[in-house]
Design an enzyme around this catalytic site. Structure first.
Site, mmCIF file in Angstrom:
data_model
loop_
_atom_site.group_PDB
_atom_site.id
_atom_site.type_symbol
_atom_site.label_atom_id
_atom_site.label_comp_id
_atom_site.label_asym_id
_atom_site.label_seq_id
_atom_site.Cartn_x
_atom_site.Cartn_y
_atom_site.Cartn_z
ATOM 1 N N HIS A 34 68.415 40.449 76.501
ATOM 2 C CA HIS A 34 67.545 40.028 75.733
ATOM 3 C C HIS A 34 66.256 40.491 76.881
ATOM 4 C CE1 HIS A 34 69.371 37.220 72.752
ATOM 5 N NE2 HIS A 34 70.202 37.727 73.666
ATOM 6 N N GLU A 116 68.154 36.938 79.418
ATOM 7 C CA GLU A 116 67.293 37.399 79.536
ATOM 8 C C GLU A 116 67.316 38.139 80.861
ATOM 9 O OE1 GLU A 116 66.158 36.116 76.963
ATOM 10 O OE2 GLU A 116 67.360 34.878 75.049
ATOM 11 N N HIS A 155 69.331 43.096 71.766
ATOM 12 C CA HIS A 155 69.105 42.080 71.213
ATOM 13 C C HIS A 155 68.874 42.647 69.352
ATOM 14 C CE1 HIS A 155 67.861 37.456 69.498
ATOM 15 N NE2 HIS A 155 68.724 37.738 68.908
ATOM 16 N N ASP A 165 63.715 42.803 71.054
ATOM 17 C CA ASP A 165 64.602 43.189 72.569
ATOM 18 C C ASP A 165 65.062 43.820 72.777
ATOM 19 O OD1 ASP A 165 64.863 41.165 71.387
ATOM 20 O OD2 ASP A 165 65.720 39.802 73.196
HETATM 21 ZN ZN LIG Z 1 66.304 38.389 72.222
#
Ligand SMILES: [Zn+2]
Length: 176
Positions: A34, A116, A155, A165
């Site tokens: 992400h 992330e 994602h 993303d």
């Molecule tokens: Zn995401």
């Protein structure tokens, strides 16, 4: 190295309450990449740490009101310098993917790990981030042999109608 409770030794540990048990017998076989920035396009990690702890000050920025009731987490965050943070044990289910499906299997949170990268859809990522991401992926793939290289996705790939993303600036050719 990952300890027996499922925490990466080198990561800075922050506990998120936003997790629960994976379903029984769910094999961990997917990594979801992400991007995140809070507020959008601001690349400090502090607000993300607060978001995952449910401690974001919603009065401090008007954007934060739009995510006021969000309860989310990710296993890992990599900041712009490549520093790795961990919020949920790899054995637990973090809440990062939402409504999603991978190879017609739904609810990717059940069987995935979320990473992330601090960044956005509009700016390239840092080389330090790719270095840390590759190191982390190698550790996770060794730890969970069911994670094959083709099981590392964005994602946007598992939630294409909702998510963009890690975005067009994420360079998949840098993932070794
Ligand atoms: Zn995401």
């Amino acid at each position: 190295m990952i300890n027996k409770e499922g925490w990466l030794i080198e990561a800075e540990k922050h506990l998120s309450p936003n997790f629960d048990k994976r379903p029984i017998n769910s094999e961990i076989k997917l990594i979801v990449i992400h991007n995140i920035s809070l507020p959008p396009e601001s690349f400090e990690v502090e607000n993300v740490i607060k978001l995952f702890a449910n401690e974001l000050d919603f009065e401090s920025h008007e954007f934060f009101y739009t995510i006021k009731d969000l309860k989310v987490s990710s296993h890992f965050v990599i900041d712009r310098k490549g520093k790795i943070y961990q919020f949920v044990s790899v054995y637990e289910r973090a809440w990062h993917a939402g409504v999603s499906s991978f190879k017609s299997q739904e609810n990717c949170n059940d069987f995935s790990l979320g990473i992330e990268l601090i960044g956005s859809d509009n700016v390239p990522f840092e080389d330090n981030q790719y270095d840390s991401l590759n190191r982390l992926i190698e550790i996770l793939c060794n730890f969970f042999p069911d994670i094959k290289k083709e099981n590392i996705v964005g994602h946007s790939e598992i939630a294409p109608s909702r998510k963009t993303d890690p975005g067009p600036f994420f360079d998949w050719s840098k993932i070794s």
